[in-house]
Enzyme design. Sequence first.
Site, PDB file in Angstrom:
ATOM      1  N   ASP A  55      66.934  24.610   9.267  1.00 35.92           N
ATOM      2  CA  ASP A  55      66.654  24.730   7.843  1.00 35.92           C
ATOM      3  C   ASP A  55      67.899  24.313   7.051  1.00 35.92           C
ATOM      4  O   ASP A  55      69.004  24.260   7.596  1.00 35.92           O
ATOM      5  CB  ASP A  55      66.270  26.175   7.509  1.00 35.92           C
ATOM      6  CG  ASP A  55      64.877  26.513   8.036  1.00 35.92           C
ATOM      7  OD1 ASP A  55      64.027  25.607   8.071  1.00 35.92           O
ATOM      8  OD2 ASP A  55      64.646  27.678   8.420  1.00 35.92           O
ATOM      9  N   ARG A 107      59.086  14.041  16.234  1.00 40.67           N
ATOM     10  CA  ARG A 107      57.848  13.832  15.494  1.00 40.67           C
ATOM     11  C   ARG A 107      58.220  13.219  14.150  1.00 40.67           C
ATOM     12  O   ARG A 107      59.247  13.569  13.553  1.00 40.67           O
ATOM     13  CB  ARG A 107      57.118  15.166  15.241  1.00 40.67           C
ATOM     14  CG  ARG A 107      56.722  15.894  16.477  1.00 40.67           C
ATOM     15  CD  ARG A 107      55.691  15.177  17.294  1.00 40.67           C
ATOM     16  NE  ARG A 107      54.359  15.245  16.672  1.00 40.67           N
ATOM     17  CZ  ARG A 107      53.316  14.579  17.159  1.00 40.67           C
ATOM     18  NH1 ARG A 107      53.449  13.783  18.224  1.00 40.67           N
ATOM     19  NH2 ARG A 107      52.134  14.696  16.590  1.00 40.67           N
ATOM     20  N   ARG A 150      59.560  31.637  14.246  1.00 39.83           N
ATOM     21  CA  ARG A 150      59.876  31.375  12.845  1.00 39.83           C
ATOM     22  C   ARG A 150      58.927  32.122  11.915  1.00 39.83           C
ATOM     23  O   ARG A 150      59.237  32.354  10.765  1.00 39.83           O
ATOM     24  CB  ARG A 150      59.742  29.871  12.549  1.00 39.83           C
ATOM     25  CG  ARG A 150      60.838  29.013  13.128  1.00 39.83           C
ATOM     26  CD  ARG A 150      60.500  27.543  12.967  1.00 39.83           C
ATOM     27  NE  ARG A 150      60.367  27.096  11.594  1.00 39.83           N
ATOM     28  CZ  ARG A 150      61.354  26.713  10.803  1.00 39.83           C
ATOM     29  NH1 ARG A 150      62.574  26.705  11.281  1.00 39.83           N
ATOM     30  NH2 ARG A 150      61.132  26.317   9.577  1.00 39.83           N
ATOM     31  N   GLU A 167      49.469  15.335   4.834  1.00 40.71           N
ATOM     32  CA  GLU A 167      50.590  15.162   5.767  1.00 40.71           C
ATOM     33  C   GLU A 167      50.070  15.026   7.192  1.00 40.71           C
ATOM     34  O   GLU A 167      49.362  15.892   7.686  1.00 40.71           O
ATOM     35  CB  GLU A 167      51.488  16.393   5.625  1.00 40.71           C
ATOM     36  CG  GLU A 167      52.742  16.355   6.441  1.00 40.71           C
ATOM     37  CD  GLU A 167      53.657  17.544   6.098  1.00 40.71           C
ATOM     38  OE1 GLU A 167      53.673  18.015   4.946  1.00 40.71           O
ATOM     39  OE2 GLU A 167      54.341  18.005   7.028  1.00 40.71           O
ATOM     40  N   TYR A 210      66.033  21.856  15.247  1.00 38.06           N
ATOM     41  CA  TYR A 210      65.121  22.176  14.144  1.00 38.06           C
ATOM     42  C   TYR A 210      65.892  23.106  13.207  1.00 38.06           C
ATOM     43  O   TYR A 210      66.015  24.296  13.477  1.00 38.06           O
ATOM     44  CB  TYR A 210      63.939  22.912  14.781  1.00 38.06           C
ATOM     45  CG  TYR A 210      62.695  23.160  13.941  1.00 38.06           C
ATOM     46  CD1 TYR A 210      62.619  22.863  12.599  1.00 38.06           C
ATOM     47  CD2 TYR A 210      61.577  23.713  14.550  1.00 38.06           C
ATOM     48  CE1 TYR A 210      61.456  23.103  11.889  1.00 38.06           C
ATOM     49  CE2 TYR A 210      60.412  23.967  13.844  1.00 38.06           C
ATOM     50  CZ  TYR A 210      60.365  23.660  12.510  1.00 38.06           C
ATOM     51  OH  TYR A 210      59.209  23.912  11.818  1.00 38.06           O
ATOM     52  N   ARG A 222      48.564  19.531   6.668  1.00 36.96           N
ATOM     53  CA  ARG A 222      48.579  20.270   5.398  1.00 36.96           C
ATOM     54  C   ARG A 222      48.511  19.318   4.213  1.00 36.96           C
ATOM     55  O   ARG A 222      48.753  18.120   4.356  1.00 36.96           O
ATOM     56  CB  ARG A 222      49.813  21.168   5.300  1.00 36.96           C
ATOM     57  CG  ARG A 222      51.137  20.466   5.488  1.00 36.96           C
ATOM     58  CD  ARG A 222      52.286  21.494   5.556  1.00 36.96           C
ATOM     59  NE  ARG A 222      53.520  20.852   5.998  1.00 36.96           N
ATOM     60  CZ  ARG A 222      54.630  21.487   6.302  1.00 36.96           C
ATOM     61  NH1 ARG A 222      54.700  22.801   6.232  1.00 36.96           N
ATOM     62  NH2 ARG A 222      55.711  20.833   6.691  1.00 36.96           N
ATOM     63  N   ARG A 269      52.646  40.358   9.305  1.00 41.22           N
ATOM     64  CA  ARG A 269      52.950  41.508   8.440  1.00 41.22           C
ATOM     65  C   ARG A 269      51.753  42.439   8.321  1.00 41.22           C
ATOM     66  O   ARG A 269      50.625  41.986   8.140  1.00 41.22           O
ATOM     67  CB  ARG A 269      53.339  41.023   7.047  1.00 41.22           C
ATOM     68  CG  ARG A 269      54.517  40.080   7.074  1.00 41.22           C
ATOM     69  CD  ARG A 269      55.404  40.299   5.859  1.00 41.22           C
ATOM     70  NE  ARG A 269      56.484  39.332   5.871  1.00 41.22           N
ATOM     71  CZ  ARG A 269      56.451  38.179   5.219  1.00 41.22           C
ATOM     72  NH1 ARG A 269      55.410  37.868   4.470  1.00 41.22           N
ATOM     73  NH2 ARG A 269      57.469  37.357   5.283  1.00 41.22           N
TER      74      ARG A 269
HETATM   75  N1  UDP Z   1      52.296  26.895  12.500  1.00 46.48           N
HETATM   76  C1  UDP Z   1      50.948  26.983  12.780  1.00 46.48           C
HETATM   77  N2  UDP Z   1      50.056  27.135  11.756  1.00 46.48           N
HETATM   78  C2  UDP Z   1      50.436  27.169  10.461  1.00 46.48           C
HETATM   79  C3  UDP Z   1      51.806  27.082  10.168  1.00 46.48           C
HETATM   80  C4  UDP Z   1      52.715  26.933  11.198  1.00 46.48           C
HETATM   81  O1  UDP Z   1      50.550  26.916  13.938  1.00 46.48           O
HETATM   82  O2  UDP Z   1      49.551  27.286   9.596  1.00 46.48           O
HETATM   83  C5  UDP Z   1      53.237  26.732  13.628  1.00 46.48           C
HETATM   84  C6  UDP Z   1      53.487  25.256  13.905  1.00 46.48           C
HETATM   85  O3  UDP Z   1      53.651  25.067  15.295  1.00 46.48           O
HETATM   86  C7  UDP Z   1      54.769  25.001  13.165  1.00 46.48           C
HETATM   87  C8  UDP Z   1      55.523  26.316  13.360  1.00 46.48           C
HETATM   88  O4  UDP Z   1      54.491  27.305  13.332  1.00 46.48           O
HETATM   89  O5  UDP Z   1      55.472  23.901  13.685  1.00 46.48           O
HETATM   90  C9  UDP Z   1      56.584  26.590  12.323  1.00 46.48           C
HETATM   91  O6  UDP Z   1      55.989  26.599  11.061  1.00 46.48           O
HETATM   92  P1  UDP Z   1      56.797  26.314   9.714  1.00 46.48           P
HETATM   93  O7  UDP Z   1      55.881  26.590   8.585  1.00 46.48           O
HETATM   94  O8  UDP Z   1      58.092  27.011   9.786  1.00 46.48           O
HETATM   95  O9  UDP Z   1      57.002  24.736   9.851  1.00 46.48           O
HETATM   96  P2  UDP Z   1      57.708  23.661   8.884  1.00 46.48           P
HETATM   97  O10 UDP Z   1      57.338  24.004   7.467  1.00 46.48           O
HETATM   98  O11 UDP Z   1      59.151  23.713   9.202  1.00 46.48           O
HETATM   99  O12 UDP Z   1      57.058  22.401   9.331  1.00 46.48           O
END
Ligand code: UDP
Length: 382
Positions: free
Chosen positions: A348, A247, A171, A298, A346, A277, A175
Amino acid sequence: MNFLIVGAGFSGAVVARALAEANHQVKVIDQRSHIAGNCFTKRDVSTQVMEHVYGPHIFHTNNEKVWEYVNQHGKFKPYINRVKTTYQHQVYSLPINLHTINQFYQKLFSPSEAQHWIASIADQSIDEPKNFEEQALKFIGKDLYAAFFRGYTKKQWGCEPTQLPASILKRLPVRFNYDDNYFAHKYQGIPEEGYTPIIESILHHPNIEIQLDTSFSQDMKDSVDHVIWTGQLDQWFDYSEGRLGYRTLDFEKYEAEGDFQGTAVMNYGDEEIPYTRISEHKHFAPWEEHEKTIYFKEYSRHCEEGDIPYYPIRLVDDKHLLKKYIERAKIEQNVTFVGRLGTYRYMDMDVTIEEALNVSSRILTDISNQNSIRSFYHNEAF
Ligand code: UDP
């Protein structure tokens, strides 16, 4: 025909609208006291900030049809998701980009130098990554993995990253320029007045009746021709094969004066910090001005009975169980399973809407061909 739709989130609302427009009678029930599922937004009473009650939602898609659809139901404001992350008392930019790489290694790499550097530290012995950790090591090497992914992922998913599918990491891009837009999609935005009015507008049709605070019971099936189930797949079968793992999230809410963190989302990569976060919701509506602020820490944990399911875990055990439920779902009569919970994926918001539109046309085709309505729908690609 008479339809009962269980769940008033995006999936339920989009299917309800399509069926109602084709002159069917639709009743939508939801066990919560509000529509919009986990996309529900409302104004915080004390600060008037738009609160994403079940966590922040940013709409992003490449799908023209879906973008047009949501824009017909409300005004979207342009919004670019720029995420920061904290690791060992430093702030970095996500997704990993040239700024992150240069800051992390204290270098002044150009794009091609950074690319060579990452290739030289990435684990080249991994051909076909079998799990999240291997995918990350192959992609970015062990140091960046440890800083930005290992701790966060362990907190988010409650297991070792070696147990998770590689697809979760896919996902996120890496870059080799300074583009810090989290999503690479053509359209991105947040509805000016939040998601609730969008779903309200989708559901606003004379053939749709909504009943909130109403849980599904089996006898409701008897009074309708067909049920659209957007609840948990295993719940439909009374969990008789066992429970699929999810989860859930706990949000700790705070109110303060001014600006708490200067940005909408700050991730925390350190494993010792218990939350994943912090999101500060007024920054999701930069077109508004507020003197006060609300922010949410969170926390992710295993979803127990009675908790709200957020993320399907899809570990190996869950996949075996899922297979059993899908086999049963496919032969179940007079019900169609759809959406994130109904198909245990999962997803979007844009994919949810796209699939709900596809399910609706499939149902209408089945009806016009006088076939029985097929019960399980999902696009294998997701
Ligand atoms: N992830 C991570 N560190 C970060 C952000 C994301 O390891 O700082 C990993 C984590 O396993 C997460 C996955 O990447 O579940 C997908 O991230 P995304 O931001 O798409 O998650 P969402 O916002 O859907 O929870």
